[in-house]
Design an enzyme around this catalytic site. Structure first.
Site, short mmCIF file in Angstrom:
data_model
loop_
_atom_site.label_atom_id
_atom_site.label_comp_id
_atom_site.label_asym_id
_atom_site.label_seq_id
_atom_site.Cartn_x
_atom_site.Cartn_y
_atom_site.Cartn_z
N SER A 172 63.01 81.21 69.50
CA SER A 172 61.68 81.69 69.88
C SER A 172 61.27 82.91 69.06
O SER A 172 61.22 82.85 67.83
CB SER A 172 61.68 81.97 71.38
OG SER A 172 60.39 82.29 71.85
N HIS A 198 59.11 77.42 68.92
CA HIS A 198 58.22 76.71 69.84
C HIS A 198 56.96 77.53 70.06
O HIS A 198 56.86 78.67 69.61
CB HIS A 198 58.91 76.37 71.17
CG HIS A 198 59.38 77.56 71.94
ND1 HIS A 198 60.18 77.46 73.06
CD2 HIS A 198 59.17 78.90 71.77
CE1 HIS A 198 60.44 78.68 73.53
NE2 HIS A 198 59.83 79.56 72.76
#
EC number: 3.4.21.92
Length: 217
Positions: free
Chosen positions: A113, A138
């Site tokens: 992330s 993501h």
């Protein structure tokens, strides 16, 4: 009852090992420091926790300190983090771009992330991952609650953050923003070799001696 509570408390798993105290000997005598302070002396910042306001401030302070110590000498950021807050990510990211020294980034374990963006944001040619590292990208997420107007405001902010994330990753990977947009629709997980092919890192390393990392610092 008190003894039983003490026994149960002692049986609980500990969050971390006790850090050893490193003894340094100098001409002025001996003094102790923890491993993180020792690493900082070597111009290494270790990001091994979730990225939030506290850890972001810690990293930013260390980057600014190391710049003030020597603005022409590289800084290394070692990363093993599950990611975290988007605003904390942008705070560290902007500081990395702001300071004068080149910044070498090294993934050890995982960079997921927000941490994956920081890994990719290192100085080109100085972004590394150990061979069994895991990298994940993501889209940003948030929990919407409150009145419909509040949810609408939050939705617009999520779209703004996503657009910014796509732009960051496009800049540092060389990919088109529309390709990034498709890839972050769901969790996209990379091995170290796949991360190199994607443009998130420049080199997969096994040992310091066998890599450019030996000369990057």
């Amino acid at each position: 009852m008190r003894h039983e509570q003490a026994r149960q408390a002692a049986a609980q798993p500990q969050g971390r090992y006790v850090l050893p105290n490193i003894i340094e000997k100098t001409s002025r005598g001996e003094y102790g420091m923890d491993p993180y302070s020792k690493l900082l002396k070597e111009r290494i910042v270790f990001l091994g926790v979730q990225i939030d306001d506290v850890s972001a401030n810690d990293v930013m302070a260390q980057l600014l300190f190391l710049e003030s110590e020597d603005p022409d000498r590289d800084i290394s950021i070692y990363i093993n983090s599950p990611g975290g807050s988007f605003t904390s990510l942008t705070a560290i990211y902007d500081t990395m771009q702001f300071v004068r020294p080149d910044i070498s980034t090294i993934c050890m374990g995982q960079a997921a992330s927000a941490a994956a963006v920081l890994l990719a944001a290192g100085t080109p040619g100085k972004r590394f991952a150990l061979e069994n590292s895991r990298i994940l990208i993501h889209q940003p997420s948030a929990q919407g609650e409150g009145q419909s107007s509040d949810i609408e405001i939050q939705a617009r902010e999520i779209l703004r953050m996503r657009s910014l994330l796509e732009r960051m990753l496009a800049v540092h990977t060389g990919k088109k923003e529309e390709d990034i947009r498709k890839d972050i629709e769901r969790d996209k997980i990379f091995s170290a070799d796949e991360a190199k092919e994607y443009g998130l890192i420049d080199e997969v390393i096994k040992t310091r001696k066998s890599s450019r990392l030996a000369t990057a610092r």
